[in-house]
Enzyme design. Sequence first.
Site, PDB file in Angstrom:
ATOM      1  N   TRP A 384      47.067  48.324  40.522  1.00  0.00           N
ATOM      2  CA  TRP A 384      46.294  49.458  40.011  1.00  0.00           C
ATOM      3  C   TRP A 384      46.983  50.077  38.803  1.00  0.00           C
ATOM      4  O   TRP A 384      46.366  50.278  37.743  1.00  0.00           O
ATOM      5  CB  TRP A 384      46.101  50.531  41.087  1.00  0.00           C
ATOM      6  CG  TRP A 384      45.305  51.689  40.535  1.00  0.00           C
ATOM      7  CD1 TRP A 384      43.958  51.826  40.553  1.00  0.00           C
ATOM      8  CD2 TRP A 384      45.823  52.840  39.839  1.00  0.00           C
ATOM      9  NE1 TRP A 384      43.594  52.996  39.903  1.00  0.00           N
ATOM     10  CE2 TRP A 384      44.708  53.632  39.463  1.00  0.00           C
ATOM     11  CE3 TRP A 384      47.108  53.270  39.504  1.00  0.00           C
ATOM     12  CZ2 TRP A 384      44.853  54.828  38.772  1.00  0.00           C
ATOM     13  CZ3 TRP A 384      47.245  54.467  38.797  1.00  0.00           C
ATOM     14  CH2 TRP A 384      46.122  55.237  38.453  1.00  0.00           C
ATOM     15  N   TYR A 388      45.629  50.067  34.968  1.00  0.00           N
ATOM     16  CA  TYR A 388      45.384  51.369  34.345  1.00  0.00           C
ATOM     17  C   TYR A 388      46.132  51.479  33.020  1.00  0.00           C
ATOM     18  O   TYR A 388      45.598  51.990  32.024  1.00  0.00           O
ATOM     19  CB  TYR A 388      45.807  52.480  35.299  1.00  0.00           C
ATOM     20  CG  TYR A 388      45.623  53.879  34.761  1.00  0.00           C
ATOM     21  CD1 TYR A 388      44.361  54.474  34.738  1.00  0.00           C
ATOM     22  CD2 TYR A 388      46.705  54.612  34.288  1.00  0.00           C
ATOM     23  CE1 TYR A 388      44.188  55.769  34.253  1.00  0.00           C
ATOM     24  CE2 TYR A 388      46.542  55.893  33.797  1.00  0.00           C
ATOM     25  CZ  TYR A 388      45.288  56.473  33.783  1.00  0.00           C
ATOM     26  OH  TYR A 388      45.116  57.740  33.293  1.00  0.00           O
ATOM     27  N   ASP A 404      40.889  50.942  42.456  1.00  0.00           N
ATOM     28  CA  ASP A 404      40.760  52.365  42.202  1.00  0.00           C
ATOM     29  C   ASP A 404      39.729  52.998  43.137  1.00  0.00           C
ATOM     30  O   ASP A 404      38.617  52.467  43.307  1.00  0.00           O
ATOM     31  CB  ASP A 404      40.354  52.593  40.747  1.00  0.00           C
ATOM     32  CG  ASP A 404      40.220  54.051  40.409  1.00  0.00           C
ATOM     33  OD1 ASP A 404      41.244  54.689  40.157  1.00  0.00           O
ATOM     34  OD2 ASP A 404      39.079  54.560  40.408  1.00  0.00           O
TER      35      ASP A 404
END
Length: 455
Positions: A384, A388, A404
């Site tokens: 994640w 990101y 997410d």
Amino acid sequence: MCTAGRCARPGCRAGKTAVSTPAPPPPRRPATGPACVAARSWLPATPAWTPGAGWPGPRLEAGPLDEGGLAALATELGVTDRHLRRVFQDQFGVTPVAYAQTQRLLLAKRLLTDTRMTVTEVALAAGFGSLRRFNALFQQRYRLKPSSLRRRPGRAADTLGFLLAYRPPYPWAPLADFLGQRAIAGVEELNGDVYRRTVVLRRGERLYRGWLAVTPVAGKDQLRVILSASLAAVVPEALTRLRRLFDLDCQPAEVAEALGELAAARPGLRVPGAFDGFEAAVRAVLGQQITVRAAQTLAGRVASHLGEPLETPFPALTHTFPEAATVADSDPEALGKLGILRARVGAIQALARACADGHLVLAPGAPVDATLERLRALPGIGDWTAQYLALRALSWPDAFPAADYGVLKALGERSPARARRRAEAWRPWRAYAVLHLWQRLADQSASQAAGGPGR
């Protein structure tokens, strides 16, 4: 930039006082076929270099031709130098070198009139590696000596103003809200329609520190940028970073075509980038498994504890964010006393050491797959966080943090694997799909007066 009626584009009729940077040229339409979706740009159809991520105009203005030549820039972009020359010739009628020289000369004219920098300092700040070359080119283009543009009498300007262009539509409010909700106390603020932040940029061994402000221009497809005069020597770098922070090189029509109905509610929605990749990475690690506001508080403490104080005209801007080496060398116990969990301290310092040593580059142009692998190899950073950061720090338009919470909720899924499969239809624009999914939740929450999703 175009100013004083001169521009790299033949026939430009820019006003004599306007200073702006153009949006990148529209893409040339490719052949049809399933493999061509990612090719709707002058760049090749590769995941790492998709439309909106690779237009090299700002890179040329920031000076890459002085750091390895046109061939090196073409290699970094994944094209041949011949192709790069052809694109500039088709779009502007000039070579890449002529384009870069024009932009640098326009910046040099601005610095000569609005600052007290010496001619040598102006030449270097504008991207010229040789004072002799700068003087000769200036004389050739304007039939003036650089020193003849000095304002006499008068004082140097305290600020420098620029206009950054984009392709409409451009919904300012969602992007500004995203940045404002994550603004690091002392470093950033959103005050009405004005985004402000402190800046520290390194050129060689020297640090340039100052502040900037950005606001939309009513009735025009532009953002107005104000830089403190202390950043005059690094204007190209500052403007390039702002273009990616506000995703000004996006081609909204291409994104809308790929996303279809998902993008219909918010046409032109942009993906917020990062002014500084390391800063964004620290903020992301701090935000793991806590609220947006809690992460914002912790990041502000890091800036106050390790950053350098800075005098600005704005009470909310007090410090610059610390460099990676400063964070890597800091006392972990002192970081723990700021309220950061021990595991997070270890993750942040490992990340800082990798960035400080040059093993990890968190900026557009870094190889995506290799960077994702290096990020996931660091303690405390999973897929994640890596995705990101690819979305924000690398400005990779195909980044997709499948795990997410907001993405899964908006899709009505529980499985990241199923979310990935559904997102295949949005390649190579999955990062924009993520923002639309987050915005969908935020709009629903706003209607219920309950606040939006946050990362």
